[in-house]
Motif scaffolding. Structure first.
Motif, PDB file in Angstrom:
ATOM      1  N   ARG A 240      -6.779   7.735  -1.529  1.00 23.80           N
ATOM      2  CA  ARG A 240      -6.920   8.208  -0.154  1.00 23.80           C
ATOM      3  C   ARG A 240      -5.596   8.181   0.604  1.00 23.80           C
ATOM      4  O   ARG A 240      -5.517   8.632   1.728  1.00 23.80           O
ATOM      5  N   SER A 241      -4.552   7.668  -0.031  1.00 22.37           N
ATOM      6  CA  SER A 241      -3.265   7.565   0.673  1.00 22.37           C
ATOM      7  C   SER A 241      -2.499   8.881   0.619  1.00 22.37           C
ATOM      8  O   SER A 241      -2.915   9.833  -0.024  1.00 22.37           O
ATOM      9  N   ARG A 242      -1.368   8.905   1.284  1.00 24.40           N
ATOM     10  CA  ARG A 242      -0.515  10.096   1.256  1.00 24.40           C
ATOM     11  C   ARG A 242      -0.035  10.382  -0.162  1.00 24.40           C
ATOM     12  O   ARG A 242       0.178  11.527  -0.538  1.00 24.40           O
ATOM     13  N   ILE A 243       0.125   9.307  -0.953  1.00 27.56           N
ATOM     14  CA  ILE A 243       0.587   9.507  -2.325  1.00 27.56           C
ATOM     15  C   ILE A 243      -0.499  10.202  -3.142  1.00 27.56           C
ATOM     16  O   ILE A 243      -0.244  11.162  -3.867  1.00 27.56           O
TER      17      ILE A 243
ATOM     18  N   HIS B 118       3.140  14.831   5.307  1.00 24.58           N
ATOM     19  CA  HIS B 118       3.754  13.978   4.281  1.00 24.58           C
ATOM     20  C   HIS B 118       5.154  13.503   4.666  1.00 24.58           C
ATOM     21  O   HIS B 118       5.480  12.321   4.527  1.00 24.58           O
ATOM     22  N   ILE B 119       5.968  14.428   5.155  1.00 28.69           N
ATOM     23  CA  ILE B 119       7.358  14.056   5.386  1.00 28.69           C
ATOM     24  C   ILE B 119       7.523  13.137   6.589  1.00 28.69           C
ATOM     25  O   ILE B 119       8.587  12.565   6.799  1.00 28.69           O
TER      26      ILE B 119
ATOM     27  N   VAL C 130       0.555   0.779  -0.191  1.00 30.65           N
ATOM     28  CA  VAL C 130      -0.759   1.391  -0.357  1.00 30.65           C
ATOM     29  C   VAL C 130      -1.674   0.463  -1.152  1.00 30.65           C
ATOM     30  O   VAL C 130      -2.834   0.249  -0.803  1.00 30.65           O
ATOM     31  N   ILE C 131      -1.145  -0.106  -2.220  1.00 29.04           N
ATOM     32  CA  ILE C 131      -1.982  -0.924  -3.101  1.00 29.04           C
ATOM     33  C   ILE C 131      -2.450  -2.194  -2.391  1.00 29.04           C
ATOM     34  O   ILE C 131      -3.617  -2.573  -2.486  1.00 29.04           O
ATOM     35  N   VAL C 132      -1.565  -2.844  -1.636  1.00 27.53           N
ATOM     36  CA  VAL C 132      -2.002  -4.050  -0.934  1.00 27.53           C
ATOM     37  C   VAL C 132      -2.627  -3.706   0.414  1.00 27.53           C
ATOM     38  O   VAL C 132      -3.104  -4.586   1.110  1.00 27.53           O
ATOM     39  N   ASN C 133      -2.621  -2.417   0.737  1.00 24.78           N
ATOM     40  CA  ASN C 133      -3.205  -1.952   1.990  1.00 24.78           C
ATOM     41  C   ASN C 133      -2.613  -2.719   3.182  1.00 24.78           C
ATOM     42  O   ASN C 133      -3.341  -3.297   3.983  1.00 24.78           O
TER      43      ASN C 133
ATOM     44  N   MET D 181       5.760  21.694   1.088  1.00 25.44           N
ATOM     45  CA  MET D 181       5.277  20.788   2.142  1.00 25.44           C
ATOM     46  C   MET D 181       6.081  19.484   2.183  1.00 25.44           C
ATOM     47  O   MET D 181       5.720  18.562   2.906  1.00 25.44           O
ATOM     48  N   GLY D 182       7.122  19.402   1.370  1.00 27.55           N
ATOM     49  CA  GLY D 182       8.019  18.260   1.488  1.00 27.55           C
ATOM     50  C   GLY D 182       7.788  17.159   0.475  1.00 27.55           C
ATOM     51  O   GLY D 182       8.416  16.102   0.559  1.00 27.55           O
TER      52      GLY D 182
ATOM     53  N   THR E 116       5.526  10.533   7.076  1.00 28.40           N
ATOM     54  CA  THR E 116       4.894   9.253   6.768  1.00 28.40           C
ATOM     55  C   THR E 116       5.725   8.536   5.713  1.00 28.40           C
ATOM     56  O   THR E 116       6.532   9.147   5.020  1.00 28.40           O
ATOM     57  N   LYS E 117       5.501   7.213   5.631  1.00 29.65           N
ATOM     58  CA  LYS E 117       6.404   6.436   4.793  1.00 29.65           C
ATOM     59  C   LYS E 117       5.697   5.561   3.770  1.00 29.65           C
ATOM     60  O   LYS E 117       6.348   5.017   2.890  1.00 29.65           O
ATOM     61  N   ALA E 118       4.395   5.395   3.891  1.00 24.75           N
ATOM     62  CA  ALA E 118       3.693   4.434   3.032  1.00 24.75           C
ATOM     63  C   ALA E 118       4.150   4.553   1.586  1.00 24.75           C
ATOM     64  O   ALA E 118       4.137   5.631   1.012  1.00 24.75           O
ATOM     65  N   ASN E 119       4.575   3.435   0.984  1.00 24.20           N
ATOM     66  CA  ASN E 119       4.981   3.482  -0.415  1.00 24.20           C
ATOM     67  C   ASN E 119       3.899   2.869  -1.290  1.00 24.20           C
ATOM     68  O   ASN E 119       2.904   2.327  -0.795  1.00 24.20           O
ATOM     69  N   LEU E 120       4.131   2.958  -2.578  1.00 19.97           N
ATOM     70  CA  LEU E 120       3.096   2.561  -3.535  1.00 19.97           C
ATOM     71  C   LEU E 120       2.617   1.135  -3.292  1.00 19.97           C
ATOM     72  O   LEU E 120       1.417   0.862  -3.228  1.00 19.97           O
TER      73      LEU E 120
ATOM     74  N   ALA F  87      -7.156  -0.678  -6.283  1.00 19.94           N
ATOM     75  CA  ALA F  87      -5.824  -0.133  -6.007  1.00 19.94           C
ATOM     76  C   ALA F  87      -5.814   1.373  -6.199  1.00 19.94           C
ATOM     77  O   ALA F  87      -5.218   2.114  -5.408  1.00 19.94           O
TER      78      ALA F  87
ATOM     79  N   MET G 115      -1.912   5.245   8.733  1.00 19.70           N
ATOM     80  CA  MET G 115      -3.059   6.107   8.441  1.00 19.70           C
ATOM     81  C   MET G 115      -3.811   6.471   9.713  1.00 19.70           C
ATOM     82  O   MET G 115      -4.227   7.623   9.901  1.00 19.70           O
TER      83      MET G 115
ATOM     84  N   MET H 257       6.062   9.362 -11.365  1.00 17.94           N
ATOM     85  CA  MET H 257       5.364   8.167 -10.910  1.00 17.94           C
ATOM     86  C   MET H 257       3.968   8.095 -11.522  1.00 17.94           C
ATOM     87  O   MET H 257       3.533   7.024 -11.990  1.00 17.94           O
TER      88      MET H 257
ATOM     89  N   ARG I  31      -7.488   3.115  -3.368  1.00 17.52           N
ATOM     90  CA  ARG I  31      -6.584   3.134  -2.206  1.00 17.52           C
ATOM     91  C   ARG I  31      -5.509   4.190  -2.380  1.00 17.52           C
ATOM     92  O   ARG I  31      -5.160   4.908  -1.446  1.00 17.52           O
ATOM     93  N   LEU I  32      -4.997   4.256  -3.604  1.00 17.60           N
ATOM     94  CA  LEU I  32      -3.991   5.279  -3.893  1.00 17.60           C
ATOM     95  C   LEU I  32      -4.569   6.664  -3.596  1.00 17.60           C
ATOM     96  O   LEU I  32      -3.922   7.504  -2.981  1.00 17.60           O
TER      97      LEU I  32
END
Ligand code: ATP
Ligand code: MG
Lengths: 322, 259, 320
Positions: C175-178, B104-105, B114-117, C195-196, B107-111, C169, B125, C205, C172-173
C-alpha cells in the motif's frame, strides 16, 4: 532431480575422443581447434532443431514450451526401443518414431496448448504448465526406461575419418547432411505449401489469420507437432554424441532456449547460428577450459551475449512508439 | 523569462527525420499551442522534451538548465509533466491511486520506514491522501475516485491523466490532444479546466487539432510541418499565414480558401 | 456470509492464530512437517509475489536462490562454525546480493529473454553445488546442519513469526508509494518512469527483496531438513513456487500463503506412490493449470459464487 547428468562427466566423451591429448596441454594445434569446432557445430545443430521448434511455437502462440528438451529425450528413448531393442531397420525405426512424436505433438497442441491459449491465460501460467509437462515426461521416461544412461549401436559407424591431424567421426558429417536436408524441407514447407503458409500467417498475426479463415485450431497443434518432430530428430541423432539419460532434456532445453535467444526468434537461420555459437563455445570450453563447468561457462557466454545484444544477433532494437 | 527553450531539436528514426531543427520558446504563465498536420512531429517533440526519446541533435533547456539527456524520471522532477495522446493510465489501479502515482516525486518513504510503518511514513501517507483528494476535487472526479481507471469512459480517463500530471506539481504541463475523443460537453469542461490550471500559475503547452479550442485558449501558437516549425505567432497571425494554410490544405486548397 | 467477510478481512490474523494453536493439537509428525515446509515455502512465495505479482518479471531461478540461502546457512554453520544467528542472517544477505546481480539483466531483457537468464542461473547454482564437494558435499549432500533453536517447536514458532512478519511487511509495502510504483511498473514502465519513478532502481529492488526472502526461506529449509542435496533445487521447484503465486492470485500475500500450504501438501500426500510420485504430481499440476480451459473452474465459480482460483494471469511475456 536432474542431477544425474552433471554427475556423469563422461557424458560428452565421444566429442573429445580422438583428440591429441599426448601433445601437451597448450600444444593444441589448429587441427584440433578445427576438429573441436566441427564437433561443436554438430552438437550445436542438434540444439538448433529444438531451438527452431521453440521459435516456431513462440511465434505462433507467444508461448514458451519448456518441455521441448524432454521431447528430444523422448525421441531418443523411443528410438532406443524401436531400433535398439526391437531391431527394426533403421529407416523404418526413424519413421515410426517420427510418426509417434508427430501424433504426440499434435495431441499436446490440441488438448493442452490451444485450449489454454484461447482462454487467454498469461504466459506465466502456461509456462508453469510446460514445466510440469517436462517433469511428467522425465518421470515417465524414468519409470519406463530406468535411471541408467543408455545408448544403442551407432549406425553411422565408429571409425573416425582422418584428415591430416584431424579425426572426425562419421556422425558429424551425417548430422551436417541431415540438418541441411531438413533446412531445405522446412524452407519448402514454409514457402510452397498451404499448411506452411498458414503456419507463417498464424505466426505473424494470430487474430488476423483467424479472420482470414485459417483454421487456427488445427494450425497451432500442427505447429507444435512440427516442433516436436524436430526435437525428436535431434534426440535420434544425439545418441552417438551423448548417452541417453532421463534428465538429458533439462540442460538441452536451456541450451536450445539460449540458441534461439542468441539467434533471434525470427528464423531458421537464427536458430542455426545461435545453436552453432552455443555448441561450439560449449565444446571449446569443455576441452580447453574446464569440463566440469562447461555449462556454467556456456551460460555465462549466453548471458553476456544477451546483455550486450538483447534481442539476438539479427534483431534490430526498435524504439517504442508513444 | 523563457521557461522552456528548445534549440535545433532534432531526432530521426532510421531515415525519417521526425523532428527537424526545432526552436521553441515557451514563456512562463502562457498557454501555448503546438499544431500541425498528422505526422508532423508534435508528439515526438513532446517525447523529446520529456526524455522518452533522446535527441539526435539539439537541446532542451528548462529554466535555463539543459535537461535533454536526463533520464525521464529526473525530468519530471524538474517540473515538467505530461499527458499522452493514446491515454496511458494504470488500468488496474483506481483513479485515486493513479493520481497518487503522480505524487511519487514529492514523497520520501523508504523501504525501511514502510516496513516498520514509522511515524514519518504514516504522516506522509495521510498528507498524500489529502493532497490527492484535493486534486481529485479540483479536476472534478470525486464521484469515481475509487473506480478502476480501465472501467472509465474515455472522457473521464483523459481527466484522470491530467490529474495525475498535476499531482507532480509541474511548472510546465504538456497536454497531447486532450480533447481528442471528447464530446462537446466534455470539451467545454476541459477548456474550463485548462483555464483553471493556468490560473494556478502553471504554464501549458498544448497539442490540439480543434482550432476553436486553440483559438479560445492559446496565447501563442507554433505550427509544425514535416518536423519543422513553419510559423509561430498569435492565433490571428497564424490564421492568416500562407505557409500554414498550405501545410494543412495543400497549395491548391489554400488558393481555394483564399479565393 | 458475515463469517466469510470477517475471515477475508482478518485472514492473516486467523492464519496466525491457527498456526499458533496447531502444535497444541499434537499433530502426527508428517502433518507437522508439511505445515513447517508450507511456512518455509510461503516465505519464498511471498518474495515471488513481490517480484512476479507486483513488479512483473518472471523468474524460474528461485530454487537457485533458495539453494543459495540454504547452503550459505549450512556451510557457515557446519564448515565455518559461525555463530548460528550470524549464519542465519547471512543467508538472506548473500541471496540478496545475488539477487542484485540477477536484477541487472532484468533491466535490459524482457519476458522470455529474462526467463532464460533465470533458468540458467538456477542451473549454475545446482551445477556448482554438485561439483564443489569440499564445500557442499556435492551429490552426497551436506549433513548434520544445526538449528538456530535446537528444538522442533522453537524452529516452528520462529518460522511462524518470520512468515507473519514478512507477510505484514509485504502488505505494508503493497500500500506504500513503493508498492504503487512496483505495480505501475508491471503495467506500464514507460509511464511510471515519466511519473518520476526510477524504474531501474525499483526493478532491481524487487529482485533483491524477493531473492533475500528466498534466502531466508533457504535458511529455514536447511534447518528443517538438516541435510542439503542439490536435487532439492531444480527447475521443478522453481516452477512449483511460481505455481503457488499464480494459484494464490498473483499479487495476494494471503493467497500465496494458502496456496503454498496446498501445493506443499500435495507431493507429501503422494509419497506412498514412491517412484511414480513425481509423475503423478506433475500430472496433477498440469490438470490444475489445464482445468480452467475446460470450464471446470467456471462451473465451480458459478456454483460457489467466489472469485476464480486461478488468476486471469497477466500478460508477462511480450509477443515479439
Ligand atoms: N518511435 C518511432 N519510431 C519510428 N517512427 C516514429 C516513432 N515515433 C514517431 N515516428 C514517426 O515520426 C513522425 C511524427 O510522428 P508524431 O507522432 O510526432 O506526429 P504527430 O504530429 O503527433 O501526429 P498526430 O497529429 O497524428 O498525433 C511520424 O511519421 C511517425 O510515424
Ligand atoms: Mg501526436
Amino acid at each position: 532431480m536432474q542431477a544425474e547428468l552433471a554427475r556423469v562427466p563422461e557424458a560428452d566423451v565421444s566429442l573429445r575422443m580422438p583428440e591429441v591429448g599426448s601433445k601437451g596441454e597448450w600444444a593444441v594445434g589448429l587441427a584440433m581447434l578445427v576438429q573441436l569446432s566441427l564437433n561443436g557445430l554438430a552438437l550445436g545443430l542438434l540444439y538448433a532443431l529444438p531451438a527452431f521448434g521453440i521459435a516456431l511455437i513462440y511465434n505462433a502462440t507467444g508461448l514458451f514450451n519448456y518441455s521441448q528438451g524432454d521431447l528430444l529425450t523422448l525421441g531418443g528413448y523411443l528410438m532406443l526401443t524401436v531400433f535398439g531393442v526391437w531391431h527394426l531397420p533403421y529407416p523404418i525405426a526413424v519413421l515410426v518414431v517420427l510418426g509417434a512424436t508427430l501424433a504426440l505433438g499434435y495431441a499436446m497442441g490440441s488438448i493442452y496448448f490451444f485450449p489454454m491459449l484461447i482462454q487467454k491465460f498469461g504466459p506465466s501460467v502456461i509456462l508453469i504448465g510446460t514445466v510440469a509437462l517436462s517433469v511428467a515426461i522425465v518421470n515417465a521416461v524414468l519409470l519406463l526406461w530406468g535411471p541408467m544412461a543408455k545408448s544403442y549401436e551407432n549406425v553411422f559407424g565408429n571409425k573416425a575419418f582422418q584428415f591430416g591431424d584431424m579425426y572426425i567421426m562419421p556422425h558429424v558429417f551425417w548430422i551436417f547432411g541431415i540438418v541441411a536436408v531438413l533446412v531445405i524441407l522446412l524452407q519448402y514447407l514454409f514457402t510452397k505449401t498451404i499448411t506452411g503458409l498458414a503456419m507463417r500467417a498464424v505466426a505473424q498475426n494470430y487474430v488476423a489469420a483467424q479472420l482470414m479463415g485459417i483454421k487456427v485450431n488445427q494450425i497451432i497443434p500442427l505447429t507444435i507437432a512440427l516442433s516436436t518432430v524436430l526435437a525428436a530428430i535431434s534426440g535420434i541423432l544425439i545418441t552417438p554424441i551423448q548417452p541417453l539419460t532421463p534428465q538429458l532434456g533439462g540442460l538441452l532445453a536451456t541450451k536450445a532456449f539460449a540458441s534461439v535467444l542468441i539467434g533471434g526468434m525470427g528464423s531458421m537461420s537464427g536458430a542455426l547460428v545461435g545453436g552453432a555459437i552455443v555448441g561450439i563455445s560449449e565444446t571449446l570450453i569443455a576441452t580447453l577450459v574446464t569440463p566440469t563447468y562447461k555449462d556454467v561457462f556456456t551460460f555465462l557466454v549466453v548471458v553476456s551475449f544477451l546483455l550486450f545484444r538483447p534481442g539476438g544477433i539479427f534483431r534490430r532494437i526498435e524504439v517504442e512508439k508513444v | 523569462m523563457d521557461l522552456l527553450k528548445t534549440t535545433n531539436l532534432t531526432v530521426s528514426f532510421g531515415g525519417l527525420v521526425a523532428v527537424n531543427g526545432l526552436n521553441l520558446t515557451v514563456q512562463k504563465g502562457q498557454i501555448c499551442a503546438l499544431i500541425g498536420p498528422n505526422g508532423s512531429g508534435k508528439t515526438t517533440a513532446i517525447n523529446l522534451i520529456t526524455g522518452i526519446y533522446v535527441p539526435t541533435a539539439g537541446k532542451v533547456e528548462f529554466k535555463g538548465e539543459t535537461i535533454s539527456g536526463l533520464p525521464r524520471h529526473l525530468i519530471v522532477r524538474k517540473g515538467i509533466a505530461r499527458t499522452f495522446q493514446n491515454i496511458r493510465l494504470i488500468g488496474n489501479q483506481t483513479v485515486f491511486d493513479n493520481i497518487r502515482l503522480g505524487m511519487h516525486i514529492h514523497t520520501k518513504a523508504n523501504l525501511l520506514g514502510v516496513i516498520v510503518n514509522s511515524r514519518a511514513v504514516r504522516e506522509e501517507m495521510a498528507a498524500v491522501k489529502s493532497e490527492v483528494q484535493e486534486i481529485i476535487d479540483f479536476v472534478g472526479l470525486s464521484k469515481i475516485a475509487q473506480e478502476k481507471t480501465r472501467n472509465l469512459p474515455y472522457g473521464k480517463q483523459r481527466i484522470v491523466e491530467i490529474g495525475r500530471a498535476l499531482a507532480t506539481k509541474p511548472e510546465l504541463l504538456l497536454l497531447d490532444e486532450p480533447a481528442a475523443g471528447l464530446n462537446t460537453q466534455e470539451t467545454l469542461e476541459l477548456v474550463e479546466l485548462i483555464k483553471k490550471i493556468r490560473d494556478r500559475g502553471i504554464t501549458i503547452l498544448l497539442i490540439e487539432h480543434h482550432m476553436e479550442l486553440v483559438e479560445g485558449l492559446a496565447d501563442w501558437v507554433f505550427v509544425l510541418n514535416y518536423g519543422q516549425k513553419i510559423a509561430e505567432g498569435t492565433f490571428k497571425d497564424i490564421k492568416a499565414n500562407e505557409l500554414v494554410k498550405e501545410a494543412y490544405l495543400g497549395k491548391r486548397g489554400a488558393r481555394v480558401v483564399n479565393a | 456470509m458475515r463469517l466469510g467477510n470477517f475471515l477475508r478481512k482478518n485472514a492473516l490474523a486467523v492464519i496466525a492464530l491457527v498456526l499458533v494453536i496447531f502444535p497444541l493439537t499434537s499433530p502426527p509428525d508428517y502433518q507437522f512437517y508439511i505445515v513447517e515446509r508450507s511456512l518455509q515455502n510461503a516465505i519464498l512465495a511471498i518474495g515471488l509475489v513481490i517480484l512476479l505479482g507486483y513488479t512483473g518479471p518472471l523468474s524460474l531461478g528461485h530454487a537457485g536462490l533458495l539453494a543459495t540461502g540454504a547452503y550459505t546457512y549450512g556451510i557457515l554453520a557446519t564448515k565455518a562454525h559461525w555463530p548460528l544467528w550470524l549464519a542465519f542472517l547471512a543467508a538472506p544477505v548473500v541471496a540478496g546480493v545475488i539477487g542484485l546481480a540477477l536484477g541487472f539483466p532484468s533491466l535490459r531483457l524482457k519476458g522470455p529473454f529474462l526467463m532464460v537468464v533465470t533458468i540458467a542461473f538456477g542451473e549454475i547454482v545446482r551445477i556448482v553445488a554438485l561439483n564443489e564437494e569440499e564445500l557442499t558435499g556435492g551429490p552426497y549432500g551436506l549433513q548434520g546442519i544445526p538449528r538456530l533453536i535446537n528444538n522442533d517447536l522453537g524452529v516452528y514458532y520462529l518460522m511462524v513469526a518470520a512468515t507473519m512478519l514478512v507477510a505484514i511487511a509485504t502488505l505494508r509495502l503493497h500500500r506504500s508509494r513503493i508498492g504503487l510504483a512496483l505495480l505501475s511498473i508491471k503495467e506500464d514502465p514507460l509511464v511510471t518512469g515519466v511519473m518520476g519513478v526510477d524504474v531501474s532502481n525499483y526493478k532491481v529492488m524487487a529482485f533483491v527483496l524477493s531473492a533475500a526472502l528466498a534466502g531466508l526461506s533457504g535458511a529455514f529449509f536447511a534447518m528443517l531438513t538438516r541435510y542439503l542435496n542439490p536435487d532439492s533445487f531444480t527447475i521443478l521447484d522453481s516452477a512449483t513456487y511460481l505455481l503457488m503465486v499464480v494459484l494464490g492470485g498473483m499479487d495476494s500475500v494471503v493467497g500465496a500463503i494458502l496456496a503454498s500450504g496446498v501445493v506443499t501438501a500435495l507431493p507429501e500426500i503422494l509419497r506412498f506412490m514412491e517412484r511414480a510420485r513425481l509423475l503423478v504430481y506433475a500430472i496433477i499440476l498440469l490438470l490444475v493449470i489445464w482445468g480452467p480451459s475446460t470450464g471446470v473452474y467456471k462451473k465451480l465459480e458459478d456454483r460457489f459464487g467466489r472469485k476464480s482460483v486461478v488468476a486471469p494471469g497477466v500478460k508477462l511475456v511480450d509477443r515479439g
